[in-house]
Design an enzyme around this catalytic site. Structure first.
Site, PDB file in Angstrom:
ATOM      1  N   GLU A  79       0.859  -1.193   0.000  1.00  0.00           N
ATOM      2  CA  GLU A  79       0.000   0.000   0.000  1.00  0.00           C
ATOM      3  C   GLU A  79       0.891   1.237   0.000  1.00  0.00           C
ATOM      4  O   GLU A  79       0.447   2.318  -0.334  1.00  0.00           O
ATOM      5  CB  GLU A  79      -0.893  -0.012   1.254  1.00  0.00           C
ATOM      6  CG  GLU A  79      -1.934   1.087   1.324  1.00  0.00           C
ATOM      7  CD  GLU A  79      -1.431   2.350   2.018  1.00  0.00           C
ATOM      8  OE1 GLU A  79      -2.227   3.278   2.176  1.00  0.00           O
ATOM      9  OE2 GLU A  79      -0.251   2.427   2.409  1.00  0.00           O
ATOM     10  N   CYS A 111      -4.540  -3.840   2.057  1.00  0.00           N
ATOM     11  CA  CYS A 111      -3.818  -4.905   2.778  1.00  0.00           C
ATOM     12  C   CYS A 111      -3.948  -6.273   2.109  1.00  0.00           C
ATOM     13  O   CYS A 111      -3.455  -7.271   2.629  1.00  0.00           O
ATOM     14  CB  CYS A 111      -4.324  -4.974   4.217  1.00  0.00           C
ATOM     15  SG  CYS A 111      -4.204  -3.391   5.054  1.00  0.00           S
ATOM     16  N   THR A 152      -2.807   2.113  15.551  1.00  0.00           N
ATOM     17  CA  THR A 152      -2.793   0.930  14.678  1.00  0.00           C
ATOM     18  C   THR A 152      -1.802   1.110  13.524  1.00  0.00           C
ATOM     19  O   THR A 152      -1.999   0.589  12.434  1.00  0.00           O
ATOM     20  CB  THR A 152      -4.212   0.611  14.134  1.00  0.00           C
ATOM     21  OG1 THR A 152      -4.640   1.673  13.279  1.00  0.00           O
ATOM     22  CG2 THR A 152      -5.215   0.444  15.246  1.00  0.00           C
ATOM     23  N   HIS A 233      -6.023 -11.251   8.810  1.00  0.00           N
ATOM     24  CA  HIS A 233      -5.364  -9.955   8.604  1.00  0.00           C
ATOM     25  C   HIS A 233      -5.559  -9.193   9.911  1.00  0.00           C
ATOM     26  O   HIS A 233      -6.686  -9.096  10.422  1.00  0.00           O
ATOM     27  CB  HIS A 233      -6.034  -9.204   7.444  1.00  0.00           C
ATOM     28  CG  HIS A 233      -5.692  -7.759   7.442  1.00  0.00           C
ATOM     29  ND1 HIS A 233      -4.385  -7.322   7.431  1.00  0.00           N
ATOM     30  CD2 HIS A 233      -6.460  -6.637   7.502  1.00  0.00           C
ATOM     31  CE1 HIS A 233      -4.374  -5.996   7.461  1.00  0.00           C
ATOM     32  NE2 HIS A 233      -5.623  -5.562   7.512  1.00  0.00           N
ATOM     33  N   LYS A 242     -12.652 -10.174  17.062  1.00  0.00           N
ATOM     34  CA  LYS A 242     -14.057  -9.760  16.902  1.00  0.00           C
ATOM     35  C   LYS A 242     -14.714 -10.569  15.788  1.00  0.00           C
ATOM     36  O   LYS A 242     -15.871 -10.961  15.891  1.00  0.00           O
ATOM     37  CB  LYS A 242     -14.125  -8.275  16.513  1.00  0.00           C
ATOM     38  CG  LYS A 242     -13.774  -7.333  17.623  1.00  0.00           C
ATOM     39  CD  LYS A 242     -14.069  -5.925  17.128  1.00  0.00           C
ATOM     40  CE  LYS A 242     -13.439  -4.884  18.014  1.00  0.00           C
ATOM     41  NZ  LYS A 242     -13.938  -3.561  17.736  1.00  0.00           N
ATOM     42  N   SER A 307      -8.999  -3.174   2.559  1.00  0.00           N
ATOM     43  CA  SER A 307     -10.069  -2.169   2.503  1.00  0.00           C
ATOM     44  C   SER A 307     -10.296  -1.665   1.088  1.00  0.00           C
ATOM     45  O   SER A 307      -9.388  -1.645   0.262  1.00  0.00           O
ATOM     46  CB  SER A 307      -9.714  -0.985   3.395  1.00  0.00           C
ATOM     47  OG  SER A 307      -9.759  -1.361   4.738  1.00  0.00           O
TER      48      SER A 307
HETATM   49  N1  COA Z   1      -9.846  -0.529  28.721  1.00  0.00           N
HETATM   50  C1  COA Z   1     -10.111  -1.543  27.860  1.00  0.00           C
HETATM   51  N2  COA Z   1     -10.703  -1.334  26.650  1.00  0.00           N
HETATM   52  C2  COA Z   1     -11.003  -0.070  26.302  1.00  0.00           C
HETATM   53  C3  COA Z   1     -10.738   1.020  27.161  1.00  0.00           C
HETATM   54  C4  COA Z   1     -10.134   0.751  28.434  1.00  0.00           C
HETATM   55  N3  COA Z   1      -9.834   1.730  29.283  1.00  0.00           N
HETATM   56  N4  COA Z   1     -11.158   2.132  26.543  1.00  0.00           N
HETATM   57  C5  COA Z   1     -11.674   1.775  25.346  1.00  0.00           C
HETATM   58  N5  COA Z   1     -11.578   0.433  25.198  1.00  0.00           N
HETATM   59  C6  COA Z   1     -11.999  -0.401  24.056  1.00  0.00           C
HETATM   60  C7  COA Z   1     -13.326   0.009  23.466  1.00  0.00           C
HETATM   61  O1  COA Z   1     -14.400  -0.523  24.236  1.00  0.00           O
HETATM   62  C8  COA Z   1     -13.213  -0.605  22.089  1.00  0.00           C
HETATM   63  O2  COA Z   1     -13.430  -1.978  22.164  1.00  0.00           O
HETATM   64  P1  COA Z   1     -14.499  -2.680  21.174  1.00  0.00           P
HETATM   65  O3  COA Z   1     -14.086  -2.285  19.791  1.00  0.00           O
HETATM   66  O4  COA Z   1     -14.323  -4.128  21.451  1.00  0.00           O
HETATM   67  O5  COA Z   1     -15.819  -2.134  21.522  1.00  0.00           O
HETATM   68  C9  COA Z   1     -11.726  -0.420  21.743  1.00  0.00           C
HETATM   69  O6  COA Z   1     -11.065  -0.172  22.999  1.00  0.00           O
HETATM   70  C10 COA Z   1     -11.447   0.713  20.813  1.00  0.00           C
HETATM   71  O7  COA Z   1     -12.095   1.841  21.316  1.00  0.00           O
HETATM   72  P2  COA Z   1     -12.814   2.879  20.354  1.00  0.00           P
HETATM   73  O8  COA Z   1     -13.423   3.962  21.178  1.00  0.00           O
HETATM   74  O9  COA Z   1     -13.704   2.161  19.402  1.00  0.00           O
HETATM   75  O10 COA Z   1     -11.517   3.423  19.595  1.00  0.00           O
HETATM   76  P3  COA Z   1     -11.367   4.537  18.527  1.00  0.00           P
HETATM   77  O11 COA Z   1     -12.633   5.242  18.243  1.00  0.00           O
HETATM   78  O12 COA Z   1     -10.219   5.373  18.987  1.00  0.00           O
HETATM   79  O13 COA Z   1     -10.977   3.744  17.163  1.00  0.00           O
HETATM   80  C11 COA Z   1     -10.247   2.137  15.560  1.00  0.00           C
HETATM   81  C12 COA Z   1     -10.505   2.424  17.047  1.00  0.00           C
HETATM   82  C13 COA Z   1      -9.735   0.726  15.387  1.00  0.00           C
HETATM   83  C14 COA Z   1     -11.552   2.311  14.776  1.00  0.00           C
HETATM   84  C15 COA Z   1      -9.192   3.140  15.046  1.00  0.00           C
HETATM   85  O14 COA Z   1      -7.988   2.893  15.709  1.00  0.00           O
HETATM   86  C16 COA Z   1      -8.967   3.092  13.540  1.00  0.00           C
HETATM   87  O15 COA Z   1      -9.618   3.777  12.777  1.00  0.00           O
HETATM   88  N6  COA Z   1      -7.970   2.275  13.100  1.00  0.00           N
HETATM   89  C17 COA Z   1      -7.618   2.138  11.694  1.00  0.00           C
HETATM   90  C18 COA Z   1      -8.606   1.358  10.850  1.00  0.00           C
HETATM   91  C19 COA Z   1      -8.578  -0.095  11.046  1.00  0.00           C
HETATM   92  O16 COA Z   1      -7.672  -0.608  11.672  1.00  0.00           O
HETATM   93  N7  COA Z   1      -9.572  -0.773  10.471  1.00  0.00           N
HETATM   94  C20 COA Z   1      -9.694  -2.184  10.647  1.00  0.00           C
HETATM   95  C21 COA Z   1     -10.157  -2.928   9.416  1.00  0.00           C
HETATM   96  S1  COA Z   1      -8.863  -3.091   8.211  1.00  0.00           S
END
Ligand code: COA
Length: 389
Positions: A79, A111, A152, A233, A242, A307
């Site tokens: 990528e 990816c 990430t 992945h 998940k 993606s």
């Molecule tokens: N202790 C334990 N877990 C915690 C926590 C704490 N203190 N605070 C938050 N969490 C958990 C949340 O409950 C959530 O878990 P869940 O997804 O099982 O519900 C997780 O941590 C992530 O929290 P969230 O608020 O959803 O994080 P975010 O809004 O900052 O975004 C991503 C997370 C992954 C969406 C973001 O990092 C992203 O956009 N990443 C890039 C895209 C990606 O990787 N896509 C995947 C498909 S290729």
């Protein structure tokens, strides 16, 4: 004829940032990154590493003189390629000193590209059983400082030789694949950082997995009980879990336990490297194979997702004595020799890129222990050095 993964190598840069410290710096509960996202360390690419050098260093680990002669196809999945025209594969081909009578191309689909590369390689070997194909999955994941995707990020590459009579894993042919035009993650030509709709991409990843898994079951007649493990992945290690959880209800208790246990083992390396985009699924496979002794002939499920989006499910069968053809010690050494950098240092390194206006630059390569490094740019041409040549 059996076709599959004959060798697998891996490289990640020599520096990393600790995710708990990154969380503190970002005013986030450390458990969000270590448990919620499931990442402990994140590899950081210095300016002297790019997708070409990462791939070349990963390949250097596995190729010998016979491979140099027999590899007649180099497929560079990425990528984060370095040129809109010339493929990274041509640079790697030169840096490794491969036989000139070879094809070299770059594939792109977020990816997913290394998986497409493996499937192309299988076709090539089926037509040319003596050939070996070098497939590379190499990336530097960049979302940007202080973004929701920052936790990430990561950097690294996986290199595989695909051949007949593979010594590690035979790949079967009942693949199921799926394409749908969606905007969950993309990177326009003008940007060196990805754009992402994080929640949407999580949903789509799971939806794609469910669809290809259901179709795979119909096509192959196989079920969860037939899988010793499923590798995913892994943009972050919680993501695959998940997806796995959505199908476990169908499985007997002992199958559930086995898949969950093996899932954790398949995430050990990724948890300490971060997202390496194209190489991520194959790093997860390496983590599983090197950290647990599985029975020969075990069937491993593989879910690839890129993606935009393309997904694929396929399986492979472990070959007799496959563990003798891995490099557990070398990879432990690679991890143990990495150095931690502070969050401030990571932020400085993150911003240190080649000048966007194409002006000349020379990097200090003495601080990068990698064999193959980027030494700078001269007259709009990246300058690479193989310290062994
Ligand atoms: N202790 C334990 N877990 C915690 C926590 C704490 N203190 N605070 C938050 N969490 C958990 C949340 O409950 C959530 O878990 P869940 O997804 O099982 O519900 C997780 O941590 C992530 O929290 P969230 O608020 O959803 O994080 P975010 O809004 O900052 O975004 C991503 C997370 C992954 C969406 C973001 O990092 C992203 O956009 N990443 C890039 C895209 C990606 O990787 N896509 C995947 C498909 S290729």
């Amino acid at each position: 004829m059996k076709i599959g993964i004959d060798k697998i190598g891996f490289y990640t840069p020599h520096i990393f940032v600790d995710m708990e410290k990154l969380a503190v710096a970002r005013n986030v509960e450390p458990a969000k990154f270590t448990i919620g996202i499931g990442q402990s360390q994140m590899s950081v690419a210095p300016a002297t590493q790019d997708s070409v050098t990462l791939a070349a260093n990963a390949a250097l680990e596995i190729i010998n003189d016979e491979d140099r002669e027999k590899i007649d196809f180099v497929i560079f999945g990425s990528e984060s390629g370095i040129d809109h025209s010339k493929s990274g594969a041509v640079y790697v081909h030169h840096l490794l000193g491969l036989n000139p009578n070879a094809r070299a191309v770059e594939l792109k689909q977020a990816c997913y590209a290394a998986t497409a590369g493996i499937q192309m390689a299988k076709g090539h070997v089926a037509l040319n059983p003596e050939s070996k194909v070098l497939v590379l999955g190499t990336d530097i994941a960049r979302y940007g400082l202080n973004t929701s995707g920052e936790s990430t990020q990561g950097a690294g590459a996986v290199a595989m030789i695909i051949s007949a009579n593979p010594r590690i894993m035979e790949l079967d042919n009942q693949n199921v694949y799926l394409t749908n035009d969606i905007m969950d993650f993309w990177r326009p030509i003008y940007s060196d950082k990805a754009f992402v709709d994080g929640k949407f991409s999580n949903e789509q990843y799971i939806l794609f997995f469910n669809k290809v898994w259901e179709a795979y079951k119909d096509k192959s007649g196989l079920e969860l009980k037939d899988m010793e493990a499923i590798c995913y992945h892994l943009p972050y290690t919680k993501m695959g879990l998940k997806a796995l959880r959505t199908v476990l209800d169908d499985a007997p208790e002992e199958v559930k336990e086995r898949l969950l246990e093996n899932y954790q083992i398949s995430t050990i390396y990724n948890r300490n490297v971060g997202n390496i985009y194209t190489g991520s699924l194959y790093l997860s496979l390496l983590s599983l194979l090197e950290n647990k002794e599985l029975k020969d002939s075990s069937r491993i499920g593989m879910f690839s997702y890129g993606s935009g989006a393309v997904g694929e499910f396929f399986t492979g069968i472990l070959q007799p004595n496959y563990r003798q053809h891995l490099n557990l010690e070398g990879h432990q050494q690679l991890f143990n020799s990495r150095q931690e950098v502070s969050v401030e240092e990571y932020e400085r390194i993150f911003e240190e890129t080649l000048p966007a206006d194409g002006s000349d630059i020379e990097f200090d390569i003495s601080r990068d222990p990698a064999t193959i490094v980027l030494s700078g740019s001269l007259e709009n041409k990246r300058q690479y050095v193989n310290k062994n040549r």
